[in-house]
Design an enzyme around this catalytic site. Structure first.
Site, PDB file in Angstrom:
ATOM      1  N   ASP A  18       3.257   1.587   8.285  1.00  0.00           N
ATOM      2  CA  ASP A  18       2.052   0.789   8.066  1.00  0.00           C
ATOM      3  C   ASP A  18       2.250  -0.317   7.027  1.00  0.00           C
ATOM      4  O   ASP A  18       1.848  -0.191   5.869  1.00  0.00           O
ATOM      5  CB  ASP A  18       0.881   1.680   7.662  1.00  0.00           C
ATOM      6  CG  ASP A  18      -0.448   0.935   7.733  1.00  0.00           C
ATOM      7  OD1 ASP A  18      -0.464  -0.194   8.246  1.00  0.00           O
ATOM      8  OD2 ASP A  18      -1.457   1.483   7.261  1.00  0.00           O
TER       9      ASP A  18
ATOM     10  N   ASP B 205       0.860  -1.195   0.000  1.00  0.00           N
ATOM     11  CA  ASP B 205       0.000   0.000   0.000  1.00  0.00           C
ATOM     12  C   ASP B 205       0.889   1.236   0.000  1.00  0.00           C
ATOM     13  O   ASP B 205       0.730   2.141   0.811  1.00  0.00           O
ATOM     14  CB  ASP B 205      -0.906  -0.016   1.233  1.00  0.00           C
ATOM     15  CG  ASP B 205      -2.068   0.960   1.122  1.00  0.00           C
ATOM     16  OD1 ASP B 205      -2.457   1.296  -0.018  1.00  0.00           O
ATOM     17  OD2 ASP B 205      -2.586   1.383   2.165  1.00  0.00           O
TER      18      ASP B 205
END
Length: 336
Positions: free
Chosen positions: A228, A211
């Site tokens: 993340d 991502d």
């Protein structure tokens, strides 16, 4: 990888209903830290993330994982990947090791703790920063190619296309008057995605961030630091590159050239993967709609995404996916 990891299922209505400030602070103190009582909620939807004040120390970040999304083995594999990247001096924000573990359990929740580190957003129109990002991703992929994930998802037309699409259709999110057209367009898109993959030929699947967009990059005087890795998975290398591209055709070419200048200093790229950019963009469009639909019963989602699940949203999706058909045809023509 288990079947549970691949199938999108209807989530519980309120997965974080019991995650109140008292429980959050008790959870953090259960690993031996002493909280000041300061708690600040940070922007996160899939999980819940908080800045927590710690006595006689800097604040830390506590990330509470969405229940039932990942098995413990999948989360720990993400943590191990982060630790491996740190060992190779690749700047990622890895979970803290406390009491010989990175994944902690408290009542019905699992959580991890991180150092609080600041930074400014990546500037997508800054070519120097994009070349630096290319070097960064190349180094990350050099490590990601060493060993595979065993418990995390593989990005392909099935996991990020057909399964999300079936979820949308089975749970009746598409307005009745658009269902037939939406179904025809998505099925055509996915058929062309599959064709693109076949024409590209053999592809190396490696561990990637998954991502890698500007929102998951913190920039400071030492360069980029990625955050993340919650969506890290097995995928072709181009998955971590295409989301950094923006603008018109000429701008995208210039940006891509600079990213690849940096990337290829540290890792080889199969340049045929470049023809998969529109395939991955198409899959992300379908998967993103299904992600929102799958989380729509979570009270945090309707006020945060008020434009979702409106007739206008689905009409726009239909139009955008129809445009993807032409772009996919262009990629297929170049590959043929």
């Amino acid at each position: 990888m288990t079947k549970k990891d691949l199938i999108i299922t209807a989530d519980q209505n309120t997965p974080f209903v019991n995650l109140n400030p008292s429980l959050i602070l008790d959870a953090v103190e259960s690993v031996g830290l002493r909280c000041t009582g300061s708690l600040f909620s940070l922007n996160s939807y899939e999980n819940r993330v908080y800045q927590i004040g710690i006595e006689e120390s800097d604040p830390i970040i506590a990330k509470f994982y969405r229940p039932h999304r990942w098995a413990d083995a999948s989360i720990l594999e993400e943590h191990q990947f982060s630790a491996e990247l740190v060992q190779y001096e690749i700047p990622v924000i890895a979970p803290l090791m406390i009491a010989d573990q990175t994944l902690h359990h408290y009542q019905d929740y699992r959580f991890a703790l991180f150092k609080r580190l600041g930074g400014r957003p990546l500037e997508l129109d800054n070519l120097d920063q994009l070349e630096w990002m290319g070097r960064f991703i190349g180094r990350l992929h050099a490590v990601g190619a060493i060993t595979p994930f065993k418990h995390r998802t593989r990005l392909d037309a099935q996991t990020h296309g057909y399964i999300p699409y079936q979820f949308l259709m089975n749970h009746h999110f598409i307005p009745d008057y658009l269902q037939a057209n939406y179904s025809n367009v998505v099925e055509s898109v996915l058929e062309k995605v599959v064709e693109c993959f076949k024409l590209v030929g053999p592809i190396d699947y490696i561990r990637v961030h998954g991502d890698c967009h500007a929102g998951n990059v913190l920039w400071n005087e030492t360069g980029p630091r990625i955050v993340d890795l919650d969506d890290s998975l097995m995928a072709p290398a181009i998955q971590d590159i295409w989301m950094l591209l923006s603008g018109n055709t000429q701008q995208v070419k210039q940006e891509l050239d600079r990213i690849l200048d940096g990337y290829c200093e540290f890792h080889d790229l199969n340049f045929r993967e470049l023809h998969l950019v529109e395939a991955f963009r198409s899959l992300r469009m379908v998967q993103y709609s299904a992600w929102l639909a799958n989380r729509w019963n979570d009270p945090a989602f309707p006020p945060s995404f008020p434009w979702f699940n409106t007739p206008r949203y689905w009409q726009t999706q239909l139009q955008d996916l129809s445009e993807q058909l032409d772009l996919l045809d262009g990629a297929i023509e170049k590959l043929s």
